[in-house]
Design a protein around this motif. Structure first.
Motif, mmCIF file in Angstrom:
data_model
loop_
_atom_site.group_PDB
_atom_site.id
_atom_site.type_symbol
_atom_site.label_atom_id
_atom_site.label_comp_id
_atom_site.label_asym_id
_atom_site.label_seq_id
_atom_site.Cartn_x
_atom_site.Cartn_y
_atom_site.Cartn_z
ATOM 1 N N SER A 81 -23.613 -12.950 -47.262
ATOM 2 C CA SER A 81 -22.757 -12.688 -46.115
ATOM 3 C C SER A 81 -23.485 -11.837 -45.085
ATOM 4 N N ASP A 82 -22.996 -11.928 -43.882
ATOM 5 C CA ASP A 82 -23.585 -11.230 -42.740
ATOM 6 C C ASP A 82 -22.428 -10.900 -41.801
ATOM 7 N N ARG A 83 -21.976 -9.654 -41.815
ATOM 8 C CA ARG A 83 -20.824 -9.269 -41.014
ATOM 9 C C ARG A 83 -21.207 -8.123 -40.084
ATOM 10 N N SER A 84 -20.642 -8.116 -38.894
ATOM 11 C CA SER A 84 -20.933 -7.047 -37.942
ATOM 12 C C SER A 84 -19.651 -6.623 -37.248
ATOM 13 N N ALA A 89 -30.111 -5.493 -49.984
ATOM 14 C CA ALA A 89 -29.125 -5.423 -48.904
ATOM 15 C C ALA A 89 -29.678 -4.583 -47.758
ATOM 16 N N GLN A 90 -29.208 -4.864 -46.557
ATOM 17 C CA GLN A 90 -29.682 -4.085 -45.423
ATOM 18 C C GLN A 90 -28.553 -3.802 -44.444
ATOM 19 N N VAL A 91 -28.673 -2.636 -43.820
ATOM 20 C CA VAL A 91 -27.743 -2.197 -42.786
ATOM 21 C C VAL A 91 -28.503 -2.201 -41.468
ATOM 22 N N LEU A 141 -23.814 -5.450 -41.838
ATOM 23 C CA LEU A 141 -24.158 -5.368 -43.260
ATOM 24 C C LEU A 141 -24.570 -6.755 -43.718
ATOM 25 N N ARG A 142 -25.773 -6.865 -44.265
ATOM 26 C CA ARG A 142 -26.287 -8.138 -44.762
ATOM 27 C C ARG A 142 -26.584 -7.982 -46.252
ATOM 28 N N GLY A 143 -26.189 -8.961 -47.037
ATOM 29 C CA GLY A 143 -26.485 -8.865 -48.455
ATOM 30 C C GLY A 143 -25.786 -9.927 -49.270
#
Length: 301
Positions: free
Chosen positions: A188-191, A216-218, A279-281
């Motif tokens: 998922s990739d949400r902003s 995971a990355q912010v 948030l990507r992960g």
């Protein structure tokens, strides 16, 4: 600077300044900032090569008085009340809870105008007129960094926050034929957009709540990326404190490095204005989230 001055640390919120308090504000001096520099002389030539400069904020000196000379009591009682207020001020400014704990900072709200973090260092008293109920003092406070925070009408520096959830994509259910092995892992990739106030970059505290896989990355879009090197279970939270003097990562409140080796804390600020947090992960449940918390910041003390 004639509003409430407040010295705050665990177990203490000491107010002084305006006439309704025993300790009254007289004046304030902020010493000039000093600089540590990486300059070097030009080899076999004139001049010097300039490196990076680092600011050490100047000490704050607050002049106050304890004045019971106009109180409607006998002079002996005025003297006793002044000494009692002096004793309490000396105890509070010694700040045992802070000085005995490495890394712990106090907060000083300066006359209802701004708040700085640092440590009270010493109090110097003039007791020449204590016998008539009048004592003067100079209080010294050392800021941890050049940052000052905005405060509201009550003298409080408000925390702001924004949260992004790692929500799994909406699905219409399983479609036959099914092929083993089945997987419920979600990428998922949400902003989410938000706005940072103040007049200077704010230094956030970043909290990532599991479950989420390693890697995971912010992202603060177009500014910086923070990568986690380990997975987080459903009951684990990684915290990255980006504030100067407190830069560290923790896992469930305990010091633990969860960041990629190339993490550069000096870049992890948020400039005033519109921002976007991502948030990507990958997560089994898709319930992971990231929260950033910050205070609005002023340009200088």
């Amino acid at each position: 600077m004639y509003g409430d001055w407040i010295l705050t640390y665990p177990g203490t919120a000491y107010r002084f300044g305006p006439p309704q308090w025993p300790v009254q504000f007289v004046g304030v001096e902020v010493s000039t900032d000093s600089y540590r520099v990486d300059d070097t002389a030009v080899p076999r030539g004139d001049g010097q090569l300039f490196g990076q400069d680092f600011v050490e904020p100047g000490e704050i000196k607050i002049s106050v008085k304890i004045d019971f000379t106009t109180a409607p009591y006998p002079v002996e009682e005025c003297a006793r009340l002044a000494w009692e207020a002096r004793t309490e001020l000396a105890r509070v400014w010694r700040a045992d809870a802070v000085r005995q704990t490495p890394g712990l900072l106090a907060e000083l709200t300066m006359g209802g105008v701004q708040m700085v973090e640092g440590r009270p260092r010493r109090a110097k008293f003039d007791d020449d007129h204590q016998g008539v109920g009048l004592i003067f003092a100079e209080l010294y406070f050392v800021p941890a960094d050049p940052t000052a925070y905005t405060v509201d009408a009550d003298g409080n520096s408000t925390w702001h926050e924004q949260t992004v959830d790692l929500v799994p994509p909406i699905s219409g259910g399983l479609v036959a034929p099914l092929v083993a092995p089945l997987s419920t892992m979600y990428d998922s990739d949400r902003s989410r957009p938000f706005v940072v106030g103040g007049t200077a970059p704010a230094w956030p505290i970043i909290r990532v709540k599991g479950p989420i896989n390693a890697g995971a990355q912010v992202d603060l879009v177009s500014r910086w990326t923070v990568r986690l090197t380990r997975a987080l279970a459903y009951d684990e939270t990684a915290e990255i404190d980006c504030r100067p003097g407190r830069q560290a990562s923790r896992l469930n409140g305990q010091g633990r490095n969860v960041l990629a080796p190339d993490t550069d804390f000096s870049r992890l600020s948020m400039t005033p204005g519109p921002q976007e947090l991502t948030l990507r992960g990958t997560s089994m449940e898709g319930t992971a989230s990231v929260t950033v918390r910050w205070r609005e910041t002023r340009g200088a003390i």
